[in-house]
Motif scaffolding. Sequence first.
Motif, PDB file in Angstrom:
ATOM      1  N   LYS A  16       0.905  -1.143   0.227  1.00 52.42           N
ATOM      2  CA  LYS A  16      -0.041  -0.004   0.061  1.00 52.42           C
ATOM      3  C   LYS A  16       0.996   1.138   0.068  1.00 52.42           C
ATOM      4  N   LEU A  17       2.081   1.190   0.700  1.00 55.22           N
ATOM      5  CA  LEU A  17       2.760   2.111   0.633  1.00 55.22           C
ATOM      6  C   LEU A  17       3.370   2.628  -0.595  1.00 55.22           C
ATOM      7  N   TYR A  18       3.856   1.557  -1.365  1.00 55.07           N
ATOM      8  CA  TYR A  18       4.438   1.602  -2.862  1.00 55.07           C
ATOM      9  C   TYR A  18       3.262   2.394  -3.359  1.00 55.07           C
ATOM     10  N   VAL A  19       1.886   1.990  -3.535  1.00 55.60           N
ATOM     11  CA  VAL A  19       1.181   2.529  -4.315  1.00 55.60           C
ATOM     12  C   VAL A  19       0.901   4.013  -3.994  1.00 55.60           C
ATOM     13  N   THR A  20       0.782   4.271  -2.652  1.00 53.33           N
ATOM     14  CA  THR A  20       0.606   5.524  -2.285  1.00 53.33           C
ATOM     15  C   THR A  20       1.590   6.643  -3.036  1.00 53.33           C
ATOM     16  N   ILE A  21       2.691   5.957  -3.003  1.00 50.31           N
ATOM     17  CA  ILE A  21       3.887   6.867  -3.633  1.00 50.31           C
ATOM     18  C   ILE A  21       3.857   7.035  -4.977  1.00 50.31           C
ATOM     19  N   MET A  22       3.376   5.925  -5.612  1.00 54.18           N
ATOM     20  CA  MET A  22       3.417   5.836  -7.172  1.00 54.18           C
ATOM     21  C   MET A  22       2.133   7.183  -7.421  1.00 54.18           C
ATOM     22  N   LYS A  23       1.113   6.852  -6.825  1.00 55.39           N
ATOM     23  CA  LYS A  23      -0.137   7.541  -7.190  1.00 55.39           C
ATOM     24  C   LYS A  23       0.459   9.123  -7.109  1.00 55.39           C
ATOM     25  N   ALA A  24       0.855   9.442  -6.031  1.00 56.58           N
ATOM     26  CA  ALA A  24       1.281  11.005  -5.678  1.00 56.58           C
ATOM     27  C   ALA A  24       2.497  11.445  -6.244  1.00 56.58           C
ATOM     28  N   LYS A  25       3.245  10.691  -6.794  1.00 54.14           N
ATOM     29  CA  LYS A  25       4.441  11.096  -7.421  1.00 54.14           C
ATOM     30  C   LYS A  25       5.007  10.126  -8.606  1.00 54.14           C
ATOM     31  N   TYR A  26       4.299  10.365  -9.878  1.00 51.19           N
ATOM     32  CA  TYR A  26       4.546   9.339 -10.811  1.00 51.19           C
ATOM     33  C   TYR A  26       6.045   9.459 -11.449  1.00 51.19           C
ATOM     34  N   ASP A  27       6.698  10.770 -11.527  1.00 49.31           N
ATOM     35  CA  ASP A  27       7.958  10.972 -11.702  1.00 49.31           C
ATOM     36  C   ASP A  27       8.893  10.329 -10.847  1.00 49.31           C
ATOM     37  N   LEU A  28       8.584  10.157  -9.723  1.00 52.67           N
ATOM     38  CA  LEU A  28       9.496   9.479  -8.749  1.00 52.67           C
ATOM     39  C   LEU A  28       9.359   7.910  -9.078  1.00 52.67           C
ATOM     40  N   ALA A  29       8.266   7.467  -9.320  1.00 51.09           N
ATOM     41  CA  ALA A  29       7.850   6.323  -9.692  1.00 51.09           C
ATOM     42  C   ALA A  29       8.634   5.593 -10.908  1.00 51.09           C
ATOM     43  N   VAL A  30       8.735   6.619 -11.698  1.00 50.56           N
ATOM     44  CA  VAL A  30       9.454   6.291 -13.015  1.00 50.56           C
ATOM     45  C   VAL A  30      11.010   6.249 -12.647  1.00 50.56           C
ATOM     46  N   LYS A  31      11.478   7.174 -12.036  1.00 53.03           N
ATOM     47  CA  LYS A  31      12.967   7.189 -11.643  1.00 53.03           C
ATOM     48  C   LYS A  31      13.507   6.028 -11.124  1.00 53.03           C
ATOM     49  N   TYR A  32      12.768   5.482  -9.910  1.00 56.39           N
ATOM     50  CA  TYR A  32      13.299   4.234  -9.143  1.00 56.39           C
ATOM     51  C   TYR A  32      12.589   3.152  -9.508  1.00 56.39           C
ATOM     52  N   ASP A  33      11.811   2.901 -10.555  1.00 54.86           N
ATOM     53  CA  ASP A  33      11.186   1.849 -11.046  1.00 54.86           C
ATOM     54  C   ASP A  33      10.309   1.154  -9.838  1.00 54.86           C
ATOM     55  N   LEU A  34       9.565   2.188  -9.238  1.00 49.16           N
ATOM     56  CA  LEU A  34       8.643   1.675  -8.137  1.00 49.16           C
ATOM     57  C   LEU A  34       7.901   0.330  -8.359  1.00 49.16           C
ATOM     58  N   GLU A  35       7.170   0.495  -9.595  1.00 51.34           N
ATOM     59  CA  GLU A  35       6.401  -0.593 -10.069  1.00 51.34           C
ATOM     60  C   GLU A  35       6.823  -1.838 -10.115  1.00 51.34           C
ATOM     61  N   THR A  36       8.095  -1.896 -10.529  1.00 52.17           N
ATOM     62  CA  THR A  36       8.893  -3.219 -10.508  1.00 52.17           C
ATOM     63  C   THR A  36       9.300  -3.746  -9.012  1.00 52.17           C
ATOM     64  N   ARG A  37       9.626  -2.857  -8.341  1.00 51.72           N
ATOM     65  CA  ARG A  37       9.957  -3.088  -6.854  1.00 51.72           C
ATOM     66  C   ARG A  37       8.707  -3.387  -5.824  1.00 51.72           C
ATOM     67  N   LEU A  38       7.686  -2.680  -6.364  1.00 55.81           N
ATOM     68  CA  LEU A  38       6.549  -3.404  -5.818  1.00 55.81           C
ATOM     69  C   LEU A  38       6.259  -4.772  -5.891  1.00 55.81           C
ATOM     70  N   TRP A  39       6.171  -5.182  -7.203  1.00 62.17           N
ATOM     71  CA  TRP A  39       5.994  -6.516  -7.676  1.00 62.17           C
ATOM     72  C   TRP A  39       7.086  -7.308  -7.129  1.00 62.17           C
ATOM     73  N   ARG A  40       8.250  -7.130  -7.084  1.00 57.16           N
ATOM     74  CA  ARG A  40       9.494  -8.214  -6.724  1.00 57.16           C
ATOM     75  C   ARG A  40       9.423  -8.084  -5.271  1.00 57.16           C
ATOM     76  N   TYR A  41       9.396  -7.028  -4.535  1.00 60.35           N
ATOM     77  CA  TYR A  41       9.451  -7.264  -3.207  1.00 60.35           C
ATOM     78  C   TYR A  41       8.315  -7.461  -2.300  1.00 60.35           C
ATOM     79  N   GLY A  42       6.892  -6.843  -2.967  1.00 63.61           N
ATOM     80  CA  GLY A  42       6.118  -6.937  -2.103  1.00 63.61           C
ATOM     81  C   GLY A  42       5.152  -8.193  -2.392  1.00 63.61           C
ATOM     82  N   ILE A  43       5.005  -8.433  -3.708  1.00 57.86           N
ATOM     83  CA  ILE A  43       3.974  -9.195  -4.034  1.00 57.86           C
ATOM     84  C   ILE A  43       4.589 -10.666  -4.339  1.00 57.86           C
TER      85      ILE A  43
END
Length: 748
Positions: A16-43
């Motif tokens: 949920k924390l990952y998703v909150t950050i990505m919804k609020a700061k898309y540029d940050l999500a792209v820079k740190y590839d948070l979508e991949t990190r969410l899947w790899r480490y969270g799911i």
Amino acid sequence: MEGIQRYTTRQSEACKLYVTIMKAKYDLAVKYDLETRLWRYGIYAAIEKLRAHLKMEHGQLTDGVRSAWKKFISTSVALYVDLVAAFKAQWPSIRAGGYRRTAVSPCWHRSVNYLGDLKRYEQMYLKSPDTPASGVLDWSISRRYYREAAILCGESGLYHNQIAIVSNYDEHFLESFHAYLRSLTVKSPFLSAKDALTILFKTVEKRLTAAKLSRRRGIVDAQMMKMDFIRMHEILFTKVSTEHFPTYLSEFASQLKYFEPLVTSDSDEAALVFLQFASANGSMSQLGKFTATSEQDRDPLKDHLVSLAMHVMTFCLSNLLKSTSSGDENFASLSQGGLLYVWITLFWMASLEEAWLTYLQQPRYVHFWSSLANFCNALQSVMAEGESARTTLEDVVGVEILPEDWELNGSMLFTGAFRSKEFQSLLHRDAAEVDSLVDQHLDSRGMARLRAGDLNATRRRLWRILQVSRLLCPKISHLTYNEETGRFSVVTHVEPIATLGEPILVGVEEEEELEYVPHIGEESTPAGSEVDVIVDEAVQGLMEAKRQLNSAIDSRNRFLSSHKSEGTQSSSRMVPGETTIVFDTNIYLYWLDGIVDLANSGDWVISVPLVVVSELDGLKNSDDDVGLAAKRAVQFLDTEFGTGMESERSVRRKAWLKLQTSQGNFLHDLRIRTEDWTTQESAHERKKNNDDVILQCCWYFMQNARQPKNVSPVVLVTDDVNMKLKARTMGIDVRDRTALKTLRGERD
């Protein structure tokens, strides 16, 4: 149970924390590839834990534990649905911002793929305990998500690979085969699909072997024919058992009548079968083990692929010609499957390099070109008055996007025509319009809507056939188009004395006089007779042994002739980085320390045949010294290659160590540890021993050698006298384990 509940709750909160950050700061999500990190480490980390738990409990979960995992999956699904909605809401500003990672495809395609994974894991691991073991699981939701992701980003091979996986679950082998090929022929291929293809080929081979009795009784269905099609493509992909291809093709061609219900059906599912046939042929022209590139050096595999494509094409055209002769001016009764196969195959032919054209223009295909000309002449009414011919394939496709175009978009085979201009313009619209486009193309089960009953789509397909046929005329000497009369004709050359006069122009009215003569091994079985390809195993074994002996003699002669100026075989040098070393099983047992030293040095390329791993696995259970030595060897190989566990993914592998199958493929890890030859058609192949397989692995490097003549492309290290004799007969450089003591000296 409480531990599982605490763990899943903790993982969900992190997600949920990952998703909150990505919804609020898309540029940050792209820079740190948070979508991949969410899947790899969270799911996915949690899914790995679920798998381990299932293994520990032998697949049986208590109600409380099952409920905790189901809650985690449902929570994760809800998070991704929320994330997709947020990405769609930000899509206009994302497009305007021009983020590099989302410049081509809608930014939510990866999350849609993850939704497919979650629904698939839910079916695999958390089905209700009331469901019978043989109960049919529902993969339609996963398939729908995967296919949506493939539409949104057709250039990613991963999404096509996932489609293939769920198709395998349903035993839709043709769809799975088509999707694996698509995953390998896109801009970003998913290379692990090669290993998955090998497994699919083995599964199909076993099914066909089990179905032999039914075939001998004359019981053949469309599913069996699809597997026959895959089996022939296995030969093209692996270049193994090529001598069987003419027999398989003759059998397949004689039984095409069993596709009559499919080719005459107006359903999307039936049409999709022929789309997959055509697309698979085109993909295989890029993936098959073809070698020759000139007319002087013909490649039998190319000839086989063209023959297969032409047989199905002739079958489809025959059915289409029957419909056009019925006087239906609107062409409403035409087979959509046949139309799809014809236009996609013609498109593929027009895209082929010049080296392929000689295979299309052989005299035995005159009948096909005559049928095509006859069909095209019956279609002139679909052309607008005064409309000129298109000059490029891109112009043909760019007029209007048809449903099947989404099934081909992203394939490197069609890159020249599908330049993605129209696709990108459609996918860069508002999110609601993109969703509407996806819904138009996919039904609730994730199956493509090809609009088989749509008259407008039918007329556009006919128009494409006409336009591509015109583009083929300058390339195919048999086919001509007269701009003044607006008619196609067939040219047949007088052979073998071509100098007696000009080529004879045969109008399509004379088509019946053209006799189609198959080449040797391709003759169709007479109508009414049974196809019997079962040969006495003893005779078949002798024939196979004779063929291999002749091949070995020829190989030895070629090797000796190419090394005459350099003396004997032993004069060839082993050069670091150039020579690949293959160790026999006995070297792993009695000289493992030497192998370890060489592997750690990084100076030598070492290839490990998968059959060696299988032998060591079989020996390690022994209580004697051999068993102990085998255990040490297996531990070394497991450490170097890994077993495919998630915890090993961060380990950097040695690039100079290779894990090789007998078919010339290289595996990433040791999840697959055995190979099976019991399903081979030839009795000799079924009796093949492990030494033969190791030699086959060595022969792969001989065939693909790029080294100077005085450098050995491969060296086999063995203490087995019989194996040394076999290797030397094949021209393979072979040495005993004393070579290990001198390798470091040779390097220096």
